[in-house]
Design a protein around this motif. Structure first.
Motif: not given
Length: 654
Positions: A390-393, A427-433, A450-463
Motif C-alpha cells: 500500500t503506497i500513498e500517491a 498512481v494506481s495499484m492492481d493485481l492484488n496490490g 527523467y527519474q522516478y522516485s518511490v518513497g515509503d510504503f507498507t506491506v500486508n504480510a500477516e492478515g
C-alpha cells in the motif's frame, strides 16, 4: 530495508541537441542563422574493393525534396561541392555514368563557422560494382516454392566515417532500398547488391501486417529479430535454398500446477499474461488441478505474472514466469521468486506444456522484492512486487533530471543551468496490490532525462497487520523520453580521441569569448580521452585495449590491460555521460556540475558522449598531417542479438 529499485538503471540515453536550450542575451542588431553559413565539401569517390578512384561519378545533393546540386561530374572520382548549407540534413547521391558501380546514398550534416572559409573534407565515398545474387525459398514441410515474398536490403551510409549521425532514421532511406524480384522461370529470387560492401538481405515475416509472423526460419546464419529475418552479408555468400515454416504459430497452452509444501494443489492462484495491453487471466481446471493460460511464444518473450495471494490462511508471494522462443523448435521458461529446484527449463515446442510452481511463503521475516520494473515508450512506470503493498500517491514522484540550458550574457561568462521540476503523475495499484502503475499526467519532452522516485510504503504480510517498510527516496529508476530507436546503431568508427585543448588539427576552435575578447589561443598537449556515442547503450558488451600510442610521429608500444566499457548489457554509468559546450578558453563558465559538461573538444555543441579515460595518462598534441598524434586500439563488441565484431583502428587526436 527493502529497496524498490536498488538504483536500477534501465536505460540512460545520452541527450542530443534537444536537451540543451541555448539562450543568448546579447543586444546585437544583426542575427546570422546557421542556414546562412555555407560549406564547400570535398572528397573522393572510390571503389570499396581497393579504394581506387572511380573513372566516372555523378553527384546529386538534396536537402529534403530540394535539389541543391544536380549531376555534378567528379573528375577521376575527385570533387568539390560549393555553397552547401551548414547544419542541414543532406543526401549525397552517387551514381555512375557508365555503369561502373551501383548508386549509393550518403547522409550527413556539414559543420561551418561564421566568418570563415568553410571547407570540409568528407573523405572517401565508397561505392561498388553490382552483383546479382539468387536463392530459392521453399515450404519446409512440402518443399514447394514460395513466390509471394519481397526481400530488401540497404547500403546507405553516413557520409563521413566516424561522425555520429542518425542515418538509419532518415525518412528517405527506403527510397534507395534494393528489392528482390521473383524469376518464375528459374523459381528463384534475385536481388542486386553492391559486391564489395557488406549488405544484409531482410524479409518482413509478417506479410499481411496483422502483427503475427506468417513464416519462421531456424537456418544457421539466418537470424530473426522483431519479426524481421536477416541474411547477413548476403553479397559475399552463396545463399542456396532457404526453408521456411509456413503459417502463424498458435499460442501454447501452459498448464501450471501450483503446489504447497505438501505438494497439494493450490486453486486460488491466478496468472496474468502480460504480453498485451489487455491482461488475459488464467482459468483453473478442477479435474486437472492446474491453472490454464495461453501465450504466444515469440523471440522477444512473453511474461506471466502470478500476484501474491492467500490460501488456507497462508500468505504466498508473487512469482514470475518469463517465456522465450529459442529458434524454431524450442521454448525456454525462466521462473522468478519461487521455491522450484530449477529456475530455468527448456522444452520442445508443442501445443501443451506442463509447468510446476512452488510459491514462496510470505511472513514477518520475509522481505519485499521488486520482481520486475520497466518504463514504456510513453514514460509510464510499472513495478511488480513479491507481496501486496500500500503506497500513498504522494510517495511517488517523477521529475526532470539532468537536462540543461546554456545562457550567454555577452559579458564573457556562460552559465550552465540545470532545468528540473516535478511532473504530475497518476498512481494506481492492481493485481492484488502487487503491481504499481505510474502514468505521467502530461506529455514528456523528447530526449529529456527523467527519474522516478518511490518513497515509503507498507506491506500486508500477516492478515491485516501493516508493516512499515523504510524505503529510501534515493532509490529510483531513470529513463529518457522518446528513447526507443533514438540512439541509432553503434559503429566503431564513431569512437573518437580528444585532448580537450580547445584546438583541432592544431587550429583554435573558437577565437574569442562571448564578450568579443580574443582567446588565449588554446593549449598544447592535453590528456587524451576516448569518447563513445550514445548508441553504445544498445550493446551487450564492449571491450577495448590500447595497442600503441603515436606521439609526434614516434610509435610507442603500449600493451595496456583490457578495458570493459559495457558488460552483460548494463548501460554505462551516467556519470560518464557529458554534454558538449563550445566556448573559448578564456570564457568564464559557471556550471552546476563540472562532471556533466565537456569543454575544449572538437565536438558539436549539444551532443553527448560517454568519456572514458585510458589506463595511464597520455598527453598528446593535436594530430596533423606533418605531426602524427594518435591512439591505436583493439575493440570487441557484441550486440543484443549476439553478433560479435572485433577489429583494430587508429584514432587521430582531434
Amino acid at each position: 530495508m527493502n529497496k524498490l529499485f536498488n538504483t536500477l538503471l534501465l536505460g540512460v540515453v545520452a541527450a542530443l541537441s534537444g536537451c540543451l536550450e541555448v539562450e543568448d542575451n546579447n543586444n546585437d542588431d544583426v542575427t546570422v542563422t546557421y542556414e546562412e553559413i555555407t560549406v564547400t565539401a570535398r572528397g573522393r569517390v572510390v571503389d570499396a574493393y581497393d579504394e581506387r578512384e572511380v573513372s566516372s561519378a555523378s553527384i546529386t545533393v538534396k536537402r529534403g525534396d530540394t535539389v541543391l546540386i544536380d549531376s555534378y561530374e567528379a573528375e577521376n572520382g575527385r570533387f568539390e561541392l560549393p555553397e552547401l548549407p551548414a547544419g542541414a540534413d543532406l543526401e549525397f547521391i552517387i551514381s555512375s555514368t557508365n555503369g561502373e558501380f551501383m548508386q549509393r546514398v550518403f547522409y550527413s550534416e556539414l559543420n561551418g563557422y561564421l566568418g570563415s572559409d568553410n571547407y570540409e573534407d568528407i573523405g572517401l565515398l565508397k561505392v561498388s560494382q553490382p552483383i546479382t545474387v539468387d536463392f530459392s525459398v521453399v515450404n519446409e514441410e512440402t518443399q514447394e516454392v514460395i513466390s509471394n515474398l519481397e526481400f530488401y536490403a540497404h547500403s546507405h551510409a553516413e557520409l563521413q566515417e566516424g561522425r555520429y549521425y542518425r542515418y538509419n532514421g532518415a525518412s528517405s532511406y527506403q527510397d534507395y532500398a534494393h528489392r528482390s524480384t521473383f524469376n518464375s522461370e528459374r523459381g528463384v529470387y534475385e536481388i542486386t547488391l553492391p559486391q564489395h560492401i557488406d549488405t544484409n538481405v531482410l524479409l518482413d515475416l509478417d506479410v499481411d501486417g496483422d502483427g503475427l509472423e506468417d513464416y519462421h526460419s531456424a537456418r544457421f546464419g539466418v537470424t530473426t529479430v522483431d519479426g524481421v529475418l536477416t541474411i547477413a552479408e548476403a553479397n559475399t555468400d552463396w545463399l542456396g535454398t532457404l526453408e521456411l515454416e509456413v503459417g502463424v504459430r498458435g499460442a501454447i497452452e501452459f498448464r501450471i500446477s501450483v503446489l504447497d509444501e505438501q505438494l497439494q494443489p493450490i486453486p486460488t492462484a491466478i496468472f496474468y499474461n502480460d504480453d498485451s495491453v489487455a491482461l488475459s487471466e488464467s482459468r483453473y481446471d478442477e479435474a486437472l488441478g492446474q491453472h490454464i493460460v495461453e501465450a504466444l511464444v515469440r523471440p522477444e518473450g512473453a511474461d506471466l505474472r502470478m500476484p501474491a495471494f492467500t490460501y488456507n490462511d497462508v500468505n504466498y508471494q508473487s512469482a514470475t514466469i518469463d517465456i522465450f522462443g529459442s529458434g524454431r523448435d524450442r521454448v525456454n521458461v525462466q521462473f522468478g521468486n519461487v521455491n522450484n529446484l530449477d529456475s530455468y527449463v527448456g522444452f520442445d515446442i508443442r501445443p501443451v506444456i506442463d509447468l510446476v510452481v512452488m510459491p514462496k511463503i510470505a511472513d514477518q521475516s520475509s522481505s519485499v522484492n521488486l520482481l520486475h520494473a520497466g518504463v514504456n515508450s510513453e514514460g509510464a512506470l510499472q513495478a511488480f512486487y513479491s507481496e501486496p503493498i500500500t503506497i500513498e500517491a504522494s510517495e511517488v514522484a517523477l521529475f526532470e533530471n539532468g537536462s540543461s540550458r546554456i545562457v550567454r550574457d555577452g559579458s564573457g561568462s556562460t552559465q550552465i543551468l540545470r532545468r528540473g521540476g516535478a511532473v504530475p503523475v497518476d498512481v494506481s495499484m492492481d493485481l492484488n496490490g502487487t503491481r504499481l502503475t505510474v502514468i505521467p499526467a502530461q506529455p514528456l519532452l523528447d530526449q529529456v532525462a527523467y527519474q522516478y522516485s518511490v518513497g515509503d510504503f507498507t506491506v500486508n504480510a500477516e492478515g491485516d497487520q501493516m508493516i512499515s517498510v523504510d524505503l529510501s527516496v534515493d532509490d529510483s529508476i531513470r529513463f529518457s523520453a522518446g528513447e526507443n530507436g533514438s540512439v541509432g546503431e553503434f559503429n566503431p568508427a564513431m569512437i573518437k580521441a580528444d585532448n580537450r585543448n580547445y584546438r583541432t588539427n592544431n587550429v583554435e576552435i573558437i577565437t574569442e569569448n562571448s564578450a568579443g575578447f580574443g582567446s588565449f589561443g588554446g593549449r598544447g598537449a592535453g590528456e587524451v580521452y576516448l569518447y563513445f556515442p550514445p548508441s553504445i547503450v544498445g550493446l551487450q558488451t564492449l571491450y577495448i585495449r590500447v595497442v600503441s600510442v603515436t606521439r609526434n610521429g614516434v610509435v610507442e608500444a603500449e600493451d595496456s590491460r583490457l578495458r570493459s566499457i559495457i558488460t552483460s548489457g548494463n548501460s554505462p554509468s551516467a556519470d560518464l555521460r557529458h554534454v558538449v559546450v563550445s566556448v573559448s578558453d578564456n570564457e568564464n563558465v559557471n556550471v552546476y556540475s563540472s562532471n556533466e559538461i565537456l569543454l575544449g573538444t572538437a565536438f558539436e555543441e549539444g551532443l553527448s558522449y560517454y568519456e572514458v579515460n585510458l589506463y595511464g595518462s597520455f598527453y598528446l598534441q593535436d594530430n596533423e598531417s606533418s605531426n602524427v598524434n594518435s591512439v591505436t586500439i583493439e575493440y570487441s563488441y557484441q550486440t543484443r542479438n549476439g553478433d560479435t565484431t572485433t577489429g583494430e583502428m587508429t584514432l587521430p587526436v582531434q
